[in-house]
Design a protein around this motif. Sequence first.
Motif, PDB file in Angstrom:
ATOM      1  N   PHE A   1     -31.195 -11.114 -53.927  1.00 51.81           N
ATOM      2  CA  PHE A   1     -29.929 -11.392 -53.276  1.00 51.81           C
ATOM      3  C   PHE A   1     -29.494 -12.790 -53.675  1.00 51.81           C
ATOM      4  CE2 PHE A   1     -29.679  -7.999 -49.981  1.00 51.81           C
ATOM      5  CZ  PHE A   1     -30.941  -7.447 -50.133  1.00 51.81           C
ATOM      6  N   ARG A   2     -28.236 -13.066 -53.458  1.00 51.41           N
ATOM      7  CA  ARG A   2     -27.774 -14.430 -53.673  1.00 51.41           C
ATOM      8  C   ARG A   2     -26.713 -14.780 -52.641  1.00 51.41           C
ATOM      9  NH1 ARG A   2     -24.512 -13.825 -59.450  1.00 51.41           N
ATOM     10  NH2 ARG A   2     -22.786 -12.530 -58.675  1.00 51.41           N
ATOM     11  N   GLN A   3     -26.663 -16.068 -52.343  1.00 51.91           N
ATOM     12  CA  GLN A   3     -25.641 -16.558 -51.416  1.00 51.91           C
ATOM     13  C   GLN A   3     -25.017 -17.809 -51.994  1.00 51.91           C
ATOM     14  OE1 GLN A   3     -26.793 -17.074 -47.312  1.00 51.91           O
ATOM     15  NE2 GLN A   3     -24.638 -16.889 -46.716  1.00 51.91           N
TER      16      GLN A   3
ATOM     17  N   LYS B   1     -19.756 -17.961 -48.978  1.00 55.74           N
ATOM     18  CA  LYS B   1     -19.718 -16.524 -49.249  1.00 55.74           C
ATOM     19  C   LYS B   1     -20.864 -15.834 -48.536  1.00 55.74           C
ATOM     20  CE  LYS B   1     -17.377 -16.499 -53.740  1.00 55.74           C
ATOM     21  NZ  LYS B   1     -17.453 -16.032 -55.150  1.00 55.74           N
ATOM     22  N   GLU B   2     -20.705 -14.540 -48.341  1.00 55.46           N
ATOM     23  CA  GLU B   2     -21.770 -13.784 -47.713  1.00 55.46           C
ATOM     24  C   GLU B   2     -22.907 -13.538 -48.704  1.00 55.46           C
ATOM     25  OE1 GLU B   2     -19.208 -11.184 -44.447  1.00 55.46           O
ATOM     26  OE2 GLU B   2     -20.389 -10.194 -45.990  1.00 55.46           O
ATOM     27  N   CYS B   3     -24.067 -13.319 -48.156  1.00 54.55           N
ATOM     28  CA  CYS B   3     -25.213 -12.973 -48.981  1.00 54.55           C
ATOM     29  C   CYS B   3     -24.974 -11.587 -49.582  1.00 54.55           C
ATOM     30  CB  CYS B   3     -26.470 -12.983 -48.123  1.00 54.55           C
ATOM     31  SG  CYS B   3     -28.001 -12.789 -49.038  1.00 54.55           S
ATOM     32  N   GLU B   4     -25.178 -11.457 -50.888  1.00 55.19           N
ATOM     33  CA  GLU B   4     -24.946 -10.176 -51.527  1.00 55.19           C
ATOM     34  C   GLU B   4     -26.188  -9.723 -52.287  1.00 55.19           C
ATOM     35  OE1 GLU B   4     -22.328  -9.827 -54.884  1.00 55.19           O
ATOM     36  OE2 GLU B   4     -22.780 -11.849 -55.633  1.00 55.19           O
TER      37      GLU B   4
ATOM     38  N   TYR C   1     -30.675 -18.013 -54.745  1.00 52.83           N
ATOM     39  CA  TYR C   1     -31.178 -16.666 -55.003  1.00 52.83           C
ATOM     40  C   TYR C   1     -32.437 -16.433 -54.173  1.00 52.83           C
ATOM     41  CZ  TYR C   1     -27.902 -15.947 -58.811  1.00 52.83           C
ATOM     42  OH  TYR C   1     -26.752 -15.763 -59.547  1.00 52.83           O
TER      43      TYR C   1
ATOM     44  N   ALA D   1     -25.567 -20.078 -56.966  1.00 48.59           N
ATOM     45  CA  ALA D   1     -25.927 -19.598 -55.620  1.00 48.59           C
ATOM     46  C   ALA D   1     -27.396 -19.917 -55.363  1.00 48.59           C
ATOM     47  CB  ALA D   1     -25.700 -18.088 -55.508  1.00 48.59           C
TER      48      ALA D   1
END
Length: 123
Positions: A37-39, A43-46, A94, A92
């Motif tokens: 995941f990355r943030q 931004k939201e964590c995706e 990670y 981001a």
Amino acid sequence: QVQLVESGGGLVQAGGSLRLSCAASVRFLSSYAMGWFRQAPVKECELVVRMTWSGINTYYTDSVKGRFTISRDNAKNTVYLQRNSLKPEDTAVYYCAAPQRGGWVGSKDYDYWGQGTQVTVSS
């Protein structure tokens, strides 16, 4: 208690490459998944990419297809994320993450998280 430890982040110029590693403290069954995941700031964590330890199932979010590759070394309980052609928008923190249960779980079902590693891509 499952522990995940990421490494490999840093500063890279646009177009460059970095490989992230995530070492797990336990061995997961082949049906279990691991995800990256990355943030990014504000931004939201995706969910970026995920795979099962068997290597049979993989998923890449559209923005990284063709640039990122996930792989694993089952003997080392380690998952890697090779990232090429990096862009500033890849900047981001990670995280690698693992679910408590096996199968192809949803992105909301990851229970164990690493501490995160910062990746900064300069333009």
